[in-house]
Design a protein around this motif. Sequence first.
Motif: not given
Length: 665
Positions: A139-142, A149-150, A314-317, A329-330
């Motif tokens: 749903r959330f990776n591209d 989920g990794k 950091k990557n999430f932000e 959505e997340f």
Amino acid sequence: MQNNDVKKLAANTIRILAAEGVQKANSGHPGMPMGMADVAMVLWTEFLKHNPDDPKWHNRDRFVLSAGHGSMLIYTLLYLSGYDITLDELKSFRQWGSRTAGHPEYGLLPGIETTTGPLGQGFGNGIGMAIAAKMTAARFNDDKNQLFGKHFIYAIVSDGDLMEGVSHEAASIAGHLKLGNIIYFYDDNNITIEGDTSITFSEDIEKRFESYGWQVLKTDAYNHDEIRNAINKAQQETEKPTIIITKSHIGFGSPNKVDTAEVHGSPLGEEELIETKKNLGWPLDKEFYVPEDVKKLFDDRKAELKKEYDNWQKNFEEWKKSNPEKADEFNKYITNWLPENIEEELLNAAPKEPGATRSLSGKVIQKIARLVPNFVGGSADLAPSTNTYMKEFDAVAPGKFEGKNFHFGIREHGMGAILNGMALYGGFRPFGATFFVFSDYMRPTIRLAALMEIPVTYVFTHDSIFVGEDGPTHQPVEHLAVLRAIPNVTVFRPADGVETAMAWSFALKHKEGPVALVLTRQKIEAFERRSDFEPKEVLKGAYIVSKEKGDKPDLVIAASGSEVPVAAEAAKLLSDAYSVRVVSIPSKELFVKQSDDYKKSIFPENAPVVVIEAASMMGWGDLFRQKLLTIGMERFGASGPYKTLAEKFGFTGPQVAAKIKEWLG
């Protein structure tokens, strides 16, 4: 000290702490922690991705101790890794008020991912977590971002886990779905409580799991290089779940009890504990001792993991800023967001005309699927009968995890364990469906969902003897009483579309335990409600359907589900002689929680009460202290058309009215 020596020292630290905790409690299972200490040490100090300061970090690996009897293993690991657990709590193992319970309990300690102990359950929970991880990633990776989920779902499973039927069901699903994010260690020590496993357990585990579609690896439980290599190889396999057959010795380190059934479930004893310390070169004058080199090993690992955690955050932000819609959505997923007008939407979706409540529920489910993004679920090969397939959405399949629907196959027990794992993973509101009579196959998983207070929803259809022609094997009789007897399970048996919609609304909002919707196969006849009825009354568990004549009732007739129209018809037939009130009780559990004043307003203290339910009447006598007549089932059902069964077993309006007249004299 050389690194290899520190690792060996760390494994022995785990071993001795576990044995000391069990000995101090004079109760517990030291054998498994002692046997698997090296495997656990390598995993936790080199591979497991987590953050003791943020135990709910979404991208952490999950570690499940399915062999929950070895609970001192995980308590020791959590303590050494820097979680919120003290040395005193290791010393108070299995004692009143301690967070170090006899078996790991979700919610007591940070880092415990699921309640384990009933064997096979953790095995199935881990597979639910792995599915949820795959669904989150889908749903959330591209192509640019692989933040979700990794990670891996690790577990230690025992002979007992693999003997229990739930592991067969769950392993079959995992292999079919190609869940390459599962890495399980099988503690192959050949010992159970009664002795050597050969007395009951002789299948070829390697061939069994290969036939499921798993990757099977083997390692010695004390060779750190072999353990390391096996984990690395497991991580590289993306199309198959992995089980690592780990040849171990139960009670490893104990000179006299290693490889014996005695060490499985009993303390070593003071003398043998001393001998074990001597055998492992451990100082005899210290208890619950952690060498400085071992502290440093775990502290260094914590610092290393903190860097990885900070980098992910950091990557999430940055991802949230670049993907505001997906980020929103997340957030809806992880907060279990619901539309503010969810009750109104579901009431509008529920058909107004009479119908089978399974069909009415099916209409409501279609609306929920469109409104609630993280609502997912499926049935045990019964979607056409339970009306649970979400028609506008795909099904989860091998390599395809974008969908909302599940095909669990004919595996109720495995389905229940997987639903629990999905709920525990976070971000999803899962449901599972089957015929009510087969809830028996799910009892252990329902009980654990209730114990863990996690929001799983069950759709149980074909709810009574009125299943009809299929006969008594498929006609629930005792099941309502059984389900209601489990603490913290909320049961709804709705009578029409309004009650069904409100039941679903409650299930979506409820966060502190499982909810079961018990639904009919057959159409429920219409009944007339009083003009001032408000749908929210359903959520009080019982409400007045029709009022008596005059100031107070001579009699209250109560029912649930398909028996509410029967109660209403009986009341009309009695209305010339008595002032009768009719009450619907869609949820006994919710009614019990209401104030005494409310209960008395529904069931006046001096009015006789009749309860009608096409089921065992066990438990109704605990609810009422008034003069009480129960009209239910005292035997199994029979094969025949449901209307015939209603007549033969006395569930028609005229028959009920006649019984009441005779009872009142």
